[in-house]
Structure formats: structure tokens, C-alpha cells
Motif scaffolding. Structure first.
Motif, PDB file in Angstrom:
ATOM      1  N   LYS A  72     -96.294  22.745  52.964  1.00 30.51           N
ATOM      2  CA  LYS A  72     -96.725  22.050  51.746  1.00 30.51           C
ATOM      3  C   LYS A  72     -96.218  20.615  51.745  1.00 30.51           C
ATOM      4  O   LYS A  72     -96.954  19.679  51.410  1.00 30.51           O
ATOM      5  N   ARG A  73     -94.943  20.426  52.148  1.00 30.72           N
ATOM      6  CA  ARG A  73     -94.385  19.073  52.171  1.00 30.72           C
ATOM      7  C   ARG A  73     -95.075  18.216  53.219  1.00 30.72           C
ATOM      8  O   ARG A  73     -95.427  17.058  52.951  1.00 30.72           O
ATOM      9  N   ALA A 119     -90.175  30.056  54.113  1.00 26.76           N
ATOM     10  CA  ALA A 119     -89.670  28.761  54.572  1.00 26.76           C
ATOM     11  C   ALA A 119     -90.806  27.903  55.127  1.00 26.76           C
ATOM     12  O   ALA A 119     -90.885  26.694  54.873  1.00 26.76           O
ATOM     13  N   ARG A 120     -91.690  28.552  55.874  1.00 29.65           N
ATOM     14  CA  ARG A 120     -92.801  27.806  56.465  1.00 29.65           C
ATOM     15  C   ARG A 120     -93.760  27.289  55.391  1.00 29.65           C
ATOM     16  O   ARG A 120     -94.292  26.175  55.517  1.00 29.65           O
ATOM     17  N   GLU A 179     -85.547  24.869  54.495  1.00 26.19           N
ATOM     18  CA  GLU A 179     -84.258  25.324  55.029  1.00 26.19           C
ATOM     19  C   GLU A 179     -83.351  25.888  53.935  1.00 26.19           C
ATOM     20  O   GLU A 179     -82.410  26.634  54.219  1.00 26.19           O
ATOM     21  N   GLY A 180     -83.630  25.568  52.681  1.00 24.73           N
ATOM     22  CA  GLY A 180     -82.737  25.927  51.590  1.00 24.73           C
ATOM     23  C   GLY A 180     -82.481  27.411  51.459  1.00 24.73           C
ATOM     24  O   GLY A 180     -83.375  28.242  51.649  1.00 24.73           O
ATOM     25  N   GLY A 181     -81.231  27.750  51.106  1.00 27.43           N
ATOM     26  CA  GLY A 181     -80.854  29.134  50.875  1.00 27.43           C
ATOM     27  C   GLY A 181     -80.806  29.990  52.117  1.00 27.43           C
ATOM     28  O   GLY A 181     -80.622  31.206  52.016  1.00 27.43           O
ATOM     29  N   SER A 200     -89.226  18.554  61.156  1.00 28.20           N
ATOM     30  CA  SER A 200     -89.703  17.850  62.353  1.00 28.20           C
ATOM     31  C   SER A 200     -90.782  18.598  63.144  1.00 28.20           C
ATOM     32  O   SER A 200     -91.624  17.945  63.767  1.00 28.20           O
ATOM     33  N   PRO A 201     -90.821  19.952  63.161  1.00 26.21           N
ATOM     34  CA  PRO A 201     -91.949  20.592  63.853  1.00 26.21           C
ATOM     35  C   PRO A 201     -93.284  20.413  63.136  1.00 26.21           C
ATOM     36  O   PRO A 201     -94.343  20.660  63.722  1.00 26.21           O
ATOM     37  N   PHE A 202     -93.251  20.000  61.878  1.00 29.62           N
ATOM     38  CA  PHE A 202     -94.462  19.909  61.072  1.00 29.62           C
ATOM     39  C   PHE A 202     -94.938  18.472  60.871  1.00 29.62           C
ATOM     40  O   PHE A 202     -96.128  18.244  60.650  1.00 29.62           O
TER      41      PHE A 202
END
Length: 437
Positions: free
Chosen positions: A367-368, A361-362, A349-351, A389-391
Motif C-alpha cells: 500500500k505504501r 506485513a506485505r 515491519e511494525g510489531g 526496499s524490495p517494493f
């Protein structure tokens, strides 16, 4: 506050109060559906409700930051960056556009398009954390954004929703300044946490009142969206106004719950102490929640969780430790992921990068979630929980602190837009009636 012992969803909704609340939610959704239909973007509806106010004038009682020019920042990076590639290996933005030295040299060569590229950077500062020369390329990318906005080289239309969100947070409709006489401390929960987790914010404020009897509360936006979008004049004016309102009432301590708010106050309100609520709760834990944990030690077992540190707080080890202490106190065990604390990853979400480079972003989010390896990701940023949350399944540390059983059982559901706006208005109304008449 404890959420008590687990119960099934069906038993909760079959009670008279559960049936009533379910009916209220359905009726509210039906009433709001025409207003928030997909035919008209939500940003346009909010913009009409919370029109952007005129930028407040920056006055001498707010120490506005003195920023270096883009050329000065670029010259420093071009001179000191060795091009080693340590930062590039971790970042999709740099993998596409080159190392900071290459980007700085583009700026110094007069490339008119280079500044626009910075809006594809997540501004997470992982590049600085991995730099062996201790450089902060983040300052270059922020300067590039400011330069692009100042010279009209970028359209901010893709960020309209975010700008409208900020306008709502600073509007008379949504803001609240509950500042009791002789108060020197305020709770500043932030926009997203208040909207998505109003019950938890209420519990947190009640607990803070037991620690700081004269504490006040402020519901407003810290204006970090303008800061990160390069709208420096708007940020200086809006945050300057917020600062003056607090400074004029003798406020010395800001207790934050949002990582972005914490970073803004820490960086731009130098005569005020920014303290995270996680540090406060680690020293003064909610006793009802603690007792709940003791009561259920032998009765419940939950799988271990993974801790995600929000990137705005990568340089705050005391907050990292406090968040982990609260999570362990809730009864959850933590399995650390490879990239945590000072080397944490952006959630995506950053930036506001997702507005123009959703693929970048995806990549961060995937990765996280991959590092979590199927575990619930616990974090202390409402934005991170929402974006991830979608991931992967997510949980917020404050939910764990006050409602551990419900949270670890997966039954603590955050609100979603447009209901988040109603929750913020409800919190404002409740606090005005109950605490700040």
C-alpha cells in the motif's frame, strides 16, 4: 561532510583504493560465508555469540511503568468504542478480527485464544490516529501480548531472530558507553542505523560534536523488541539497566536517530529529554553538505521524492517538519503521499508481524509503495528503508543530510547482514580509540 560530485561506479572501482576495497569485501564475504550459510539460521548463530543475559533486576532508581491489567484496558475499550469502523477500514488486522470493541469483549468473555491474535497487529497506532473517540487501541493490543507471554499462551520461537538481535545490542561485544566527564548529552544512534549506515552515523556524530562539544555516545539496544513482544519483565530490567547507567552519569539529553529508540526514551525516561537528531540538524545543518547543495543547484536535477513518516513518530510534528526541511535542503522536492504525518502507514515491519503474518506485513508495504507512485521513498527510519526496499526505491534522511549527491543519485547503498554486525563493531572500535580512550 559532502560526498562530492557524482562519478561513475566503474571509475570508482578502477582506482587503486577502489580495487583494494572491492577485494577486501570479496575476501570478507568468502570468510563469512561458512559462518552465515543458509543451513543454519542466522538467529541461532547470533544466539550462540550473544546469549541472552539474565534479566537485570528492576531497582528503585528506575521508575518502571505502572501498567493496567488486561481486564482494565479491555473494559475501558469495550465501554467507549462505538464500533464505528473508522479504524477497521485502514487496517488488515482489524478487518480480520473485528473492531476494538469486539476484541475487548472477547477478552472480557474469557476467550483464551484472543490474546494470541494481538501478535498479528503491527502496533502502528493508526487505529488511535483515526479514532473519533480519541481511544488508543494500541494499549489493548500491547496488554494482550503481555498477557499471552505471561501465561505461556504464545510461543516466541518465530521471534527468535529479533530476540537475538536485541541480545547482541545489549551485549558487551556490541555495546559502548562513551560518557565523558561533565557530559549531559549523548548520541544514541540505534542498532540498525549503525549497522546499515556506519559512514553516515560517523558523519552525524562528528557534526554533533561541533554542536555539543562534550557530547557522549552510547551504542546499545533500547530493548523495544522485548517491549513490543510483551516481554515486560525483560524490558523493565534491560531498559532499567540502561537508564541507570545514563542517570548515574548525569545524562539529561538523549539525541536519537531511531524512531523506536526515541519513543522508548520519551515514554520511559521521563527525567531525560529525548531530542531527535533531525531537529538538531534542522537548526544546525552540516555546512559542508549545505555548500555541496549550493554548488550543484544549476548542475543537477533529481526527480521529486515521497516522504514516509515512521509510525512510532506519528505524534511528533516537530520531527515531521525537521525531516522535510532536511530533505528540501538536500535539493530534493517532496510530493506528499495521501497518508503522512499523524496518519502515516506502517511500513510492514511494525510489531514483528512479518514473523507470523507476512501477508499482513506485505499489505502494508504494498500500500505504501503504491502511494509513492514510482517515486523514491525518503524516510527517517533505517528499519522502514530496509523493509520497503524490495517494493520501492528508498533513501534515508540522514544520508541526504550528509551525502546528498550520492544519495539522490542512488549510489548510497546500505550494508546488509551479516556485514551490518561487522560495521557496528567497527564503529564501536573507532569511537573507543578516537573519542573515549
Amino acid at each position: 561532510m559532502s560526498d562530492g560530485h557524482p562519478h561513475t561506479a566503474s571509475s570508482a572501482t578502477n582506482t587503486p583504493s577502489g580495487v583494494l576495497m572491492s577485494g577486501v569485501r570479496r575476501v570478507t564475504a568468502l570468510l563469512l560465508r561458512p559462518l552465515f550459510s543458509q543451513q543454519i539460521p542466522i538467529a541461532e548463530k547470533l544466539a550462540s555469540f550473544c546469549p541472552p543475559a539474565e534479566t537485570p533486576e528492576v531497582t528503585s532508581d528506575y521508575p518502571a511503568p505502572q501498567l493496567q491489567s488486561l481486564e482494565e484496558v479491555a473494559a475501558r475499550i469495550a465501554q467507549r468504542c462505538t464500533g464505528c469502523g473508522a479504524c477497521v477500514r485502514a487496517c488488515p488486522f482489524l478487518q480480520e478480527y473485528g473492531n476494538p470493541r469486539d476484541i475487548a469483549q472477547q477478552i472480557l468473555s474469557g476467550d483464551e485464544n484472543a490474546s494470541r491474535n494481538a501478535f498479528e497487529c503491527s502496533l502502528c497506532s493508526l487505529c488511535g490516529a483515526t479514532c473519533p473517540e480519541k481511544l488508543e487501541p494500541l494499549q489493548l493490543f500491547l496488554a494482550m501480548r503481555r498477557n499471552a507471554v505471561q501465561h505461556g499462551a504464545i510461543s516466541l520461537k518465530p521471534f527468535k531472530r529479533l530476540i537475538s538481535y536485541e541480545s547482541c545490542g545489549n551485549s558487551d561485544a556490541f555495546s559502548l558507553f562513551g560518557l565523558p566527564e561533565n557530559a549531559d548529552t549523548v548520541f544514541f544512534p540505534g542498532c540498525t542505523l549503525t549497522g546499515t549506515r556506519s559512514q553516515t552515523v560517523q558523519a552525524a556524530f562528528e557534526h554533533l560534536r561541533s554542536v555539543y562539544p562534550r557530547i557522549g555516545a552510547v551504542l546499545a539496544c533500547c530493548s523495544k523488541p522485548s517491549h513490543d513482544l510483551g516481554r515486560q519483565e525483560q524490558f523493565n530490567g534491560q531498559f532499567g539497566k540502561l537508564y541507570r547507567q545514563l542517570h548515574s552519569r548525569g545524562i539529561k539529553r538523549i539525541i536519537t536517530a531511531c524512531p523506536n529508540c526515541h519513543k522508548v526514551f520519551a515514554n520511559y525516561a521521563h527525567d531525560m529529554e529525548a531530542v531527535s537528531i533531525y531537529e538538531v540538524l534542522a537548526q544546525h545543518p552540516p555546512q559542508t553538505a549545505a555548500q555541496d547543495c549550493v554548488d550543484r543547484q544549476d548542475a543537477y536535477h533529481f526527480p521529486p521524492v515521497a516522504m514516509h513518516d515512521p509510525c512510532p513518530l506519528r505524534t511528533y510534528p516537530a520531527i515531521h517538519d525537521a525531516a522535510r526541511a532536511l530533505t528540501l535542503r538536500s535539493g530534493a522536492d517532496i510530493v506528499e503521499m495521501p497518508s503522512v504525518k499523524s496518519r502515516t502507514l506502517c511500513c510492514g515491519e511494525g510489531g514483528a508481524t512479518a514473523a507470523i503474518r507476512p501477508d499482513f506485513a506485505r499489505q502494508w508495504a504494498e500500500k505504501r509503495s503504491g502511494q509513492a507512485n514510482g517515486k523514491t521513498v525518503v524516510t527517517y527510519c533505517a528499519g522502514c528503508t530496509g523493509f520497503l526496499s524490495p517494493f520501492v526505491q528508498t533513501a534515508h534522511v540522514l544520508d541526504l543530510a550528509f551525502f546528498p549527491v550520492k544519495t539522490l543519485g542512488g549510489r548510497m547503498k546500505p550494508a546488509r547482514a551479516p556485514f551490518t554486525y561487522l560495521h557496528r563493531l567497527r564503529v564501536k572500535g573507532r569511537w573507543k580509540r578516537k573519542y573515549f580512550r
